[in-house]
Design an enzyme around this catalytic site. Structure first.
Site, PDB file in Angstrom:
ATOM      1  N   LYS A  85      -4.133 -71.319   9.036  1.00 32.91           N
ATOM      2  CA  LYS A  85      -4.760 -69.999   9.008  1.00 32.91           C
ATOM      3  C   LYS A  85      -3.836 -69.052   8.239  1.00 32.91           C
ATOM      4  O   LYS A  85      -2.603 -69.114   8.400  1.00 32.91           O
ATOM      5  CB  LYS A  85      -4.967 -69.524  10.446  1.00 32.91           C
TER       6      LYS A  85
ATOM      7  N   SER B  52     -11.789 -65.436  14.725  1.00 31.77           N
ATOM      8  CA  SER B  52     -11.330 -65.141  13.391  1.00 31.77           C
ATOM      9  C   SER B  52     -10.835 -66.354  12.609  1.00 31.77           C
ATOM     10  O   SER B  52     -10.697 -66.265  11.391  1.00 31.77           O
ATOM     11  CB  SER B  52     -10.203 -64.106  13.455  1.00 31.77           C
TER      12      SER B  52
ATOM     13  N   SER C 280     -10.336 -66.799  19.126  1.00 31.55           N
ATOM     14  CA  SER C 280     -10.409 -67.115  17.693  1.00 31.55           C
ATOM     15  C   SER C 280     -10.168 -68.560  17.301  1.00 31.55           C
ATOM     16  O   SER C 280     -10.383 -68.909  16.138  1.00 31.55           O
ATOM     17  CB  SER C 280      -9.438 -66.235  16.922  1.00 31.55           C
TER      18      SER C 280
HETATM   19  N1  GLN Z   1     -13.033 -61.807  18.384  1.00 32.78           N
HETATM   20  C1  GLN Z   1     -11.917 -61.287  19.112  1.00 32.78           C
HETATM   21  C2  GLN Z   1     -11.441 -60.014  18.460  1.00 32.78           C
HETATM   22  O1  GLN Z   1     -12.046 -59.613  17.542  1.00 32.78           O
HETATM   23  C3  GLN Z   1     -10.819 -62.302  19.165  1.00 32.78           C
HETATM   24  C4  GLN Z   1     -10.080 -62.421  17.914  1.00 32.78           C
HETATM   25  C5  GLN Z   1      -8.931 -63.387  18.007  1.00 32.78           C
HETATM   26  O2  GLN Z   1      -8.844 -64.184  18.935  1.00 32.78           O
HETATM   27  N2  GLN Z   1      -8.006 -63.258  17.069  1.00 32.78           N
HETATM   28  O3  GLN Z   1     -10.494 -59.419  18.858  1.00 32.78           O
END
Ligand code: GLN
Length: 456
Positions: free
Chosen positions: A43, A118, A142
Site C-alpha cells: 500500500k 482504503s 481498510s
Molecule cells: N473507512 C474508514 C475511514 O475512512 C477506515 C479507513 C482505514 O481503515 N484506513 O476512516
C-alpha cells in the site's frame, strides 16, 4: 501455478482498467527465503527508501522517503519480490479508494464497482492476480472491507503486533498493518514475516510471535463461536443468507455456535469517527509546506504559505476530517465529544471481555453488503462511513479480526468476519483456514482473471 511472470503479465494486461498500482518497481528482485518467489504489493502509505510514497495525496506527490518501513525491510530479508505500490484513499481516509488524488481503482469483479478502501489497490491487485499477496493498513476496516469486496482474505492484527515504523500515520491509536491474500495460508505466511517486536516502534508488542502456521493447522472442532443475531437482522436478504451459510460451515466443522450480545456496538461508528478524525487532525499538522511535502508559491508570509500549501495539498475528504477532528478536540467540546468517545472505547472493550469469557471467537459480517458502484456514495460522506459499521470496533478495542470470502451475493464477493481475543491472530487464521479447506469461495476468481487464463 501463478508465478511472478504471470503476476506481471496480469498487471500489464489489466491495470489500465483496474488501476491498482501507483508505482511499479523497475525490476522486482527474485529472492530466496520464506517469501522467495512471492510477488508482494505494498500500500502506498508504506515508506520504501528511494521509491515515491504518496499516501494517495498531492501533498506527498513528490515525496521520496529516505528510509524503509520495518515491514518492508522484513519482506526484503524474506526474499519477497516487491512489485510496486498500490492505490489508496488519500492518507487512508475512505472506504472506496475514490478519495485518491491519483484516480480511482476499480473492482476486478465488476469494473463499475469500487474495490473498497482504503487499501483498495492492494485488494484489487491480489484479486486480479497481479501479485500473490499484499500489505494493507487498517485504521477502521481498510484491510478487511476491501478484502471482502474483492473476494480475498485480509487480517487486521492485534494493535501492536506489527511495527508501524515507516507507515504514514492516520489514527495512531488505531492503525495496524496486515496481510491480504486469497487464502488464510498466505496471510499466515505474510504475517509471520512482518510481525514481531521492533525497537523503532514503541507501541509494538515486545514478545515474539508464535508459529502462526502451526496454530493455523491445529484442529478446530469443539471451539466455541459467538454471534449476535441483532447485528444481522436488518441485513438485506442475500447478505444475511451468505453470512448464515458461513456460520453453517463453522457448525459443520464441529464448532459450537453460541448467541452472545454486544450491547454497545451501535456506538462504535460515532466513537470511531471522533477518535480517528481527532488523531488525524493532529497527525496531519506536520504537513505545513516547510519540512517536506507540497509547498505553495506566492504566499505573502509564512502563515499564508502554510495555509495555502495545505489548501492545495489536501483533498476534500482529508480537509473534512481535519476540521471534524480539530472541532472535537477544541476546548469546550473535548469533554462532550472526544472524551465521551474514549469512554465508549472502554465500554466496547468490556463488552468483548464478556463475550470472550464465553466463546473463543466472534463472527459478524465484514460489511452490510457487497461492493457498491463507483460514485454511488461519494457525495454522501455519512452513507460512506456507514459501510464501516462492522469493522471499526476491532480498531477501537485493538482486537485482531479477519475477513474471508463467504458465498457470493448477487454474483459479488461477500466477507465473513471473525474476531478473537488479543494476540490470537493464530486462532483467526486457523478458523479461516479450516473454512477454506471445506469450501472453495476463496478459489473463485473474477472474470477478468479467468479471461487471462483462457487467453494464455
Ligand atoms: N473507512 C474508514 C475511514 O475512512 C477506515 C479507513 C482505514 O481503515 N484506513 O476512516
Amino acid at each position: 501455478m501463478l508465478d511472478l511472470a504471470n503476476c506481471l503479465s496480469n498487471l500489464d494486461r489489466h491495470d489500465s482498467d483496474v488501476h491498482a498500482f501507483l508505482y511499479r518497481a523497475p525490476q522486482p528482485a527474485l529472492g530466496t527465503g520464506a517469501l522467495g518467489g512471492k510477488a508482494v504489493a505494498l500500500k502506498d502509505n508504506l515508506c520504501v527508501d528511494g521509491w515515491p510514497t504518496t499516501a494517495g495525496s498531492r501533498m506527498l506527490e513528490k515525496f521520496v522517503p529516505p528510509y524503509t518501513a520495518t515491514v518492508v525491510q522484513r519482506l526484503q530479508q524474506a526474499g519477497a519480490s516487491l512489485i510496486g505500490k498500490t492505490n489508496l484513499d488519500e492518507f487512508a481516509m475512505g472506504s472506496s479508494t475514490e478519495n485518491s488524488a491519483f484516480g480511482i481503482t476499480r473492482n476486478p469483479w465488476d469494473l463499475s464497482r469500487v474495490p473498497g478502501g482504503s487499501s483498495g489497490g492492494s485488494a484489487a491487485a491480489v484479486a486480479a492476480e497481479m501479485c500473490h499477496m499484499a500489505l494493507g493498513s487498517d485504521t477502521g476496516g481498510s484491510i478487511r472491507q476491501p478484502s471482502a469486496f474483492c473476494g480475498i482474505t485480509g487480517l487486521k492484527p492485534t494493535y501492536g503486533r506489527v511495527s508501524r515504523y515507516g507507515l504514514i500515520a492516520y489514527g495512531s491509536s488505531l492503525d495496524q498493518i496486515g496481510p491480504m491474500a486469497y487464502s488464510s495460508e498466505d496471510c499466515a505466511r505474510l504475517l509471520q514475516v512482518v510481525a514481531g517486536p521492533d525497537p523503532l516502534d514503541s507501541t509494538c508488542y515486545q514478545h515474539d510471535c508464535p508459529d502462526f502456521f502451526e496454530q493455523m493447522r491445529a484442529a478446530c472442532d469443539g471451539l466455541k463461536l459467538g454471534w449476535d443475531p441483532t447485528l444481522v437482522k436488518d441485513l438485506e436478504a442475500g447478505a444475511r443468507a451468505s453470512f448464515e451459510a458461513s456460520l453453517q460451515v463453522y457448525r459443520d466443522l464441529g464448532l459450537q455456535l453460541l448467541e452472545v450480545s454486544l450491547p454497545n456496538l451501535g456506538y462504535s461508528l460515532p466513537a470511531y469517527y471522533l477518535i480517528a478524525t481527532a488523531e488525524a487532525s493532529s497527525n496531519l499538522a506536520r504537513y505545513d509546506g516547510v519540512r517536506y511535502g507540497h509547498r505553495a508559491q506566492g504566499g505573502k508570509d509564512v502563515a499564508q504559505m502554510m495555509s495555502q500549501s495545505r489548501a492545495e495539498g489536501f483533498g476534500a475528504e482529508v480537509k473534512r476530517r481535519i476540521m471534524l477532528g480539530t472541532y472535537a478536540l477544541s476546548s469546550g467540546y473535548y469533554d462532550a465529544y472526544y472524551h465521551q468517545a474514549q469512554k465508549m472505547r472502554t465500554l466496547l472493550r468490556q463488552d468483548f471481555e464478556a463475550v470472550f469469557a464465553q466463546v473463543d471467537a466472534f463472527a459478524l459480517p465484514t460489511t452490510p453488503g457487497p461492493a457498491f458502484r463507483v460514485g454511488e456514495k461519494s457525495d454522501d460522506p455519512l452513507a460512506m462511513y456507514l459501510s464501516d459499521v462492522y469493522t471499526v470496533v476491532a480498531n477501537l478495542t485493538g482486537l485482531p479480526a479477519i475477513s474471508h470470502p463467504g458465498p457470493l451475493v448477487d454474483g459479488l464477493p461477500f466477507g465473513c468476519q471473525l474476531m478473537a481475543p488479543a494476540w490470537q491472530e493464530g486462532r483467526l487464521l486457523q478458523l479461516a483456514h479450516h473454512y477454506q479447506q471445506k469450501t472453495d469461495h476463496h478459489q473463485r476468481r473474477p472474470f477478468s482473471v479467468n479471461l487471462t487464463n483462457i487467453k494464455a
